[in-house]
Enzyme design. Structure first.
Site, PDB file in Angstrom:
ATOM      1  N   ASP A   1       2.618   7.382  14.908  1.00 54.01           N
ATOM      2  CA  ASP A   1       2.797   6.480  16.037  1.00 54.01           C
ATOM      3  C   ASP A   1       4.261   6.101  16.275  1.00 54.01           C
ATOM      4  OD1 ASP A   1       2.905   4.992  13.702  1.00 54.01           O
ATOM      5  OD2 ASP A   1       1.239   3.678  14.213  1.00 54.01           O
TER       6      ASP A   1
ATOM      7  N   ASP B   1       0.841  -1.197   0.000  1.00 54.25           N
ATOM      8  CA  ASP B   1       0.000   0.000   0.000  1.00 54.25           C
ATOM      9  C   ASP B   1       0.875   1.245   0.000  1.00 54.25           C
ATOM     10  OD1 ASP B   1      -2.582  -1.392   0.361  1.00 54.25           O
ATOM     11  OD2 ASP B   1      -1.740  -1.915   2.312  1.00 54.25           O
TER      12      ASP B   1
ATOM     13  N   ASP C   1       0.623   5.349   0.873  1.00 54.16           N
ATOM     14  CA  ASP C   1      -0.158   6.421   1.485  1.00 54.16           C
ATOM     15  C   ASP C   1       0.489   7.757   1.166  1.00 54.16           C
ATOM     16  OD1 ASP C   1      -1.892   4.587   2.631  1.00 54.16           O
ATOM     17  OD2 ASP C   1      -0.705   4.419   4.457  1.00 54.16           O
TER      18      ASP C   1
END
Length: 474
Positions: A162, A79, A81
């Site tokens: 995070d 993926d 982003d």
């Protein structure tokens, strides 16, 4: 009276006077193209389409997070982003087929040639004072972020991510990397470290505890001691997370290709106890060793199937993960004089009902789980036409594979699984001979759960590697 500033100016002033989060690096380090190994050839066409589309429209656009981390650790990213200073409505105007999604975090999905790229606007670092003033950002009394649509700068966006390994940015304008949190250093040292105060970050979003374990297992990273310390203590916070969200996170945990290591880390940090409390309690019983072996064998062979790009159904995983709790509940009812079939049905319903209150299991999977369990008592009954009829059952293969796991783990005596293996491979005449040689049927004593005694928790577990796993694509 104190001076009243407009909302954007007030937030900016507070940002300037607020100390940077512990463990983060406020200075941006820019690594030029000739000093890093990331190339546009590593990106998908859809990712490049979005990056250049935003750039040409006059906006900043960066690839961020896991795709860069994976490239640097030798993993092919799945993926991509993108983050930008464009707001969702502006992004939607740039691309045909773009769609704004989400309420907790407003994002834009851009579809290009069958691939979906997730695009987010830079988020601000929000403190409790902003949450009280801004209608776009909300926290619970315990500090959990409920809604976060306060937009900010790239510096703020980096500091609210995070883990340091997820805080790298690739600038499409000059192909440089932007590092705000010593991300490259931690990736090089294979260390998983939270940005900011770990306890505060876990309270903001308890799912970060699951992500810590998942990334450590997937990337083969060690968890920084400060990041690791609160895990066991704060594990009960996971039960405040919506069960539907935890279902998706559990699938990521065990379908990452590192399920066996992930399970061991979940146990080590008492996160498994929060996710599957009834199973964790059953594993503490005196005869929980076979259950532990069964889970480890299932995880190992699931990892092998994923490495071979074979499908894995969540139903099989949940059947394995909840089997210890089911056996314990069935044993309780049998001990109180309930007939076996009634005990099995009642226990299965209760175990699943209790579990879905913590981790949701969609009905399309829970129904299959119950079928796999039900067939365990039917597989020993093979006389007459029963064997042929069982093989026609849509869940036969999954139930057969589950039976092999139970034998491998030592829960039941071996032999029945080998019989079914030969029966599937035999011709009609050989099958008739096998059925004629059965004699009196063992209708299921070997499948009746034994009474359990409490024991101290054990970790680890092992099993041989001969489980076929074929039923997982049922």
């Amino acid at each position: 009276m104190p001076r009243q500033y407009p909302d954007p100016l007030r937030r900016f002033c507070r940002f300037l006077t607020r100390p940077f989060r512990q463990g983060s690096a406020p200075q941006r380090r820019i690594i030029p193209r000739d000093e890093h190994d990331i190339s546009r050839q590593d990106f998908s066409r859809a990712a490049l389409h979005v990056l250049y589309g935003l750039k040409d429209a006059g906006f900043e656009a960066y690839l961020v997070g896991g795709c860069l981390r994976d490239i640097l650790t030798g993993i092919k990213p799945k993926d991509f982003d993108v983050v930008t200073n464009a707001h969702p409505e502006e992004i939607e105007r740039v691309f045909r087929g773009a769609r704004i999604i989400g309420r907790r975090f407003r994002l834009v999905h851009v579809r290009f040639k069958g691939e979906v790229i997730e695009v987010a606007t830079f988020r601000a670092v929000t403190g409790q004072e902003e949450d009280e003033d801004d209608r776009h950002s909300r926290r619970s009394a315990g500090g959990q972020i409920l809604r976060d649509n306060v937009y900010g700068t790239i510096e703020e966006d980096a500091l609210r991510r995070d883990f340091t390994c997820n805080a790298l940015y690739y600038d499409i304008r000059d192909f440089s990397l932007h590092d705000f949190a010593d991300s490259l250093r931690d990736i090089e040292h294979r260390t998983l470290r939270l940005i900011g105060d770990p306890e505060q970050r876990y309270r903001e979003d308890p799912v970060r505890m699951i992500r810590a374990v998942r990334f450590a297992a997937k990337l083969d990273f060690s968890i920084d001691p400060a990041t690791e310390e609160p895990l066991a203590r704060l594990a009960p916070l996971l039960q405040q997370v919506p069960s539907a969200r935890l279902f998706e996170e559990v699938l990521k945990l065990f379908l990452s290709g590192q399920g066996q290591r992930t399970f061991a880390l979940l146990q080590k940090h008492h996160l498994f106890d929060a996710l599957f409390p009834a199973t964790a309690e059953a594993l503490d019983d005196d005869d929980g060793a076979s259950d532990l072996k069964l889970i480890h064998a299932a995880m190992r062979n699931t990892d092998r199937r994923l490495a071979q790009e074979k499908p894995v159904t969540p139903a099989f995983l949940f059947a394995v993960l909840l089997w210890p709790a089911l056996r314990r509940r069935v044993s309780f009812y049998l001990g109180h004089g309930m007939p076996p079939l009634q005990a099995m049905n009642k226990a299965a319903g209760q175990v699943i009902a209790d579990q879905v209150g913590i981790v949701a299991i969609p009905r399309r999977y829970s129904a299959v789980v119950r079928e796999i369990w039900d067939l365990q008592s039917r597989l020993p009954r093979r006389a007459g036409n029963r064997a042929a009829a069982l093989m026609e059952h849509p869940r036969f293969r999954a139930a057969y594979d589950f039976l092999l796991l139970r034998e491998e783990a030592g829960e039941i005596k071996p032999g029945l699984g080998e019989w079914w293996t030969r029966f599937q491979e035999a011709g009609d005449e050989a099958r008739d001979d096998m059925l004629a040689g059965l004699g009196r049927q063992d209708s299921g004593p070997q499948n009746a759960p034994r009474k359990r005694r409490r024991r101290r928790r054990r970790s680890g577990g092992g099993a041989s590697d001969n489980y076929s796993g074929g039923g997982q694509d049922e």
